[in-house]
Design a protein around this motif. Structure first.
Motif, short mmCIF file in Angstrom:
data_model
loop_
_atom_site.label_atom_id
_atom_site.label_comp_id
_atom_site.label_asym_id
_atom_site.label_seq_id
_atom_site.Cartn_x
_atom_site.Cartn_y
_atom_site.Cartn_z
N ASP A 98 0.85 -1.18 0.00
CA ASP A 98 0.00 0.00 0.00
C ASP A 98 0.89 1.24 0.00
O ASP A 98 1.59 1.51 0.98
N ILE A 99 0.88 1.99 -1.10
CA ILE A 99 1.75 3.15 -1.21
C ILE A 99 1.40 4.19 -0.15
O ILE A 99 2.29 4.90 0.36
N ARG A 100 0.13 4.28 0.24
CA ARG A 100 -0.25 5.24 1.27
C ARG A 100 0.38 4.91 2.61
O ARG A 100 0.79 5.80 3.35
N ALA A 101 0.48 3.61 2.92
CA ALA A 101 1.12 3.20 4.17
C ALA A 101 2.61 3.54 4.15
O ALA A 101 3.19 3.92 5.17
N ILE A 102 3.24 3.40 2.99
CA ILE A 102 4.66 3.74 2.88
C ILE A 102 4.85 5.25 3.04
O ILE A 102 5.80 5.70 3.69
N ARG A 103 3.94 6.05 2.45
CA ARG A 103 4.02 7.50 2.63
C ARG A 103 3.87 7.88 4.10
O ARG A 103 4.59 8.76 4.61
N ASP A 104 2.95 7.22 4.79
CA ASP A 104 2.64 7.60 6.17
C ASP A 104 3.73 7.15 7.15
O ASP A 104 4.05 7.88 8.10
N THR A 105 4.30 5.95 6.93
CA THR A 105 5.28 5.41 7.89
C THR A 105 6.46 4.79 7.14
O THR A 105 6.66 3.57 7.17
N PRO A 106 7.26 5.60 6.47
CA PRO A 106 8.40 5.04 5.71
C PRO A 106 9.42 4.33 6.59
O PRO A 106 10.02 3.35 6.17
N GLU A 107 9.61 4.83 7.81
CA GLU A 107 10.59 4.19 8.70
C GLU A 107 10.15 2.77 9.07
O GLU A 107 10.97 1.84 9.10
N ALA A 108 8.86 2.60 9.33
CA ALA A 108 8.35 1.27 9.67
C ALA A 108 8.47 0.33 8.48
O ALA A 108 8.78 -0.87 8.64
N PHE A 109 8.25 0.85 7.28
CA PHE A 109 8.38 0.03 6.08
C PHE A 109 9.82 -0.44 5.90
O PHE A 109 10.07 -1.64 5.66
N ASP A 110 10.78 0.46 6.07
CA ASP A 110 12.19 0.08 5.95
C ASP A 110 12.60 -0.90 7.03
O ASP A 110 13.40 -1.82 6.78
N ALA A 111 12.07 -0.72 8.24
CA ALA A 111 12.40 -1.63 9.34
C ALA A 111 11.89 -3.03 9.03
O ALA A 111 12.57 -4.03 9.32
N ALA A 112 10.69 -3.13 8.43
CA ALA A 112 10.14 -4.44 8.07
C ALA A 112 10.95 -5.08 6.95
O ALA A 112 11.17 -6.30 6.95
#
Length: 430
Positions: free
Chosen positions: A3-17
């Motif tokens: 979900d691109i919106r989730a990446i926009r909202d929480t990029p740090e969490a995405f990179d951590a995952a």
């Protein structure tokens, strides 16, 4: 897909995952593509508005007889039209680049998935059953006297090449009995809907469940662009591809007993003896499509469905929670069930039960309409083997072997074998 919106909202969490998966940070690259795409879309919309205004003014200039203004405005309309086309092409290219990047990234692990690089970091949850205690050195399945006439690798190699097997006689009947036993239990006792599916699918279906674009070399493609399924997960999950269904339709629970085909591209030199790792094999595959709130409970239910087959066959096994580095591409959490194989003196995987969250649903655009109203939401999808038939055959043969080379067969299979209880050392059911 993500979900691109989730990446926009929480990029740090995405990179951590992603890091938990052993991947480098990618949010900045993804967001840069996303921003470039959105900039061009906005610029095209602005240019379109300018063109619309100029088009209206062209008529007024023509009516007033202002030839200079008319020609100026007409040139502006043409310029804006070309600008819009260019910006739309650029936006489309950026959008495709973004889609390609996101399609190639694995699902993000659930919070309770342990960190780790490979199977050595998986966590054992429990063991069930007791491995048999032999007073002789147990053999591997293909070495048993009872198997020699019924499991022919040489003829299969002549027919098809390596990693194929020709089963005949009692071994072929036992293999068929196992598949029938599995499908019967999953349908009559566990409530799954038996489904007969094609084994050839088009490319979009392989994208839908995540086999493409990254793992094309692991499957077989026909000359007309279709693909042999590596698992019935592909066909069963894609039943909802492109659909928006009613919430009351959920959960949908399917099971299929199908042939599966895998090139085993990355397994050179692994399990080359016997029928543990084949290019063609049969599997009883379970797939569930659920409401997002129900998917975790559904995974536990599916796990019990798979474990129950081994319980009934009296086979010892252990259940593992896979670490992030050992999970499949589309999973957010996976449990592996490993059956005891005396001939190898170890546990080997016989089923994986995975929940994919909305990952596959986004790729397939599969949604449901909430019964209380509101926007359609993505369904959650799950899959698991209940079980791999060939590997179960191996386990039955090795665990039931006797010192004289015969094999005692599990009680649960006797009704499927005409009341026969063993394969004698000559390879005959008796």
């Amino acid at each position: 897909m993500h979900d691109i919106r989730a990446i926009r909202d929480t990029p740090e969490a995405f990179d951590a995952a992603l890091a938990k998966r052993g991947l480098a940070p990618l949010s900045s690259t993804i967001l840069a593509l996303d921003e470039a795409r959105r900039e061009r879309i906005l610029a095209a919309e602005t240019a379109q508005a300018d063109q619309n205004r100029a088009s209206k003014d062209v008529g007024a200039a023509k009516a007033s007889g202002d030839e200079e203004k008319f020609n100026e405005l007409r040139s502006l309309v043409a310029e804006k039209k070309a600008e819009i086309a260019r910006l739309n092409d650029e936006a489309k290219a950026k959008d495709q680049a973004l889609t390609d990047l996101l399609m190639g990234l694995p699902n993000l692990p659930a919070d309770d998935v342990p960190e780790g690089a490979d199977e050595a970091d998986n966590i054992e949850l429990h063991r069930r059953g007791t491995p048999p205690d032999f007073d002789f050195k147990p053999l591997e399945h293909y070495q048993l006297a009872a198997v020699q006439d019924g499991m022919d690798f040489e003829t299969a190699a002549k027919l098809s090449g390596s990693r194929f097997v020709l089963l005949s006689g009692a071994i072929a009947r036992l293999h068929r009995a196992l598949g029938q036993f599995m499908i019967d239990i999953q349908t009559t006792e566990n409530g799954l809907t038996e489904t007969q599916t094609p084994v050839l699918v088009n490319e979009a279906m392989m994208y839908g469940t995540g086999q493409l674009p990254k793992f094309g070399e692991d499957s077989y493609k026909t000359t007309d662009g279709q693909w042999l399924i590596p698992t019935a997960e592909v066909t069963l999950t894609n039943i909802v591809n492109g659909l928006t269904i009613e919430e009351s339709y959920l959960p949908r629970r399917h099971v299929a007993l199908t042939q599966c085909f895998r090139s085993e591209a990355g397994s050179a030199g692994r399990d080359t003896s016997g029928m543990l790792r084949q290019h063609q094999f049969e599997k009883c595959e379970m797939v569930s499509v659920t409401h997002p709130d129900a998917s975790d409970d559904e995974q536990q239910r599916m796990l019990k469905c798979a474990e129950g087959i081994l319980d009934r066959l009296g086979l010892a096994y252990r259940t593992m929670l896979l670490c992030a580095g050992d999970m499949g591409f589309g999973a957010i959490r996976t449990y592996d069930i490993e059956v005891w194989l005396p001939g190898q003196n170890t546990y080997r995987e016989i089923s994986s039960v995975s929940t994919c969250g909305a990952f596959q649903a986004r790729r397939m655009n599969a949604r449901f309409k909430p019964s209380e109203g509101g926007k359609p939401q993505f369904v959650h999808t799950l899959n698991g083997s209940g079980l791999a038939v060939g590997r179960t055959l191996i386990a039955v043969l090795e665990n039931g072997q006797q010192v004289d080379g015969s094999v005692h067969l599990p009680h649960a299979l006797h009704p499927y074998l005409g009341g026969k209880t063993r394969i004698d050392a000559s390879g005959a059911l008796s």
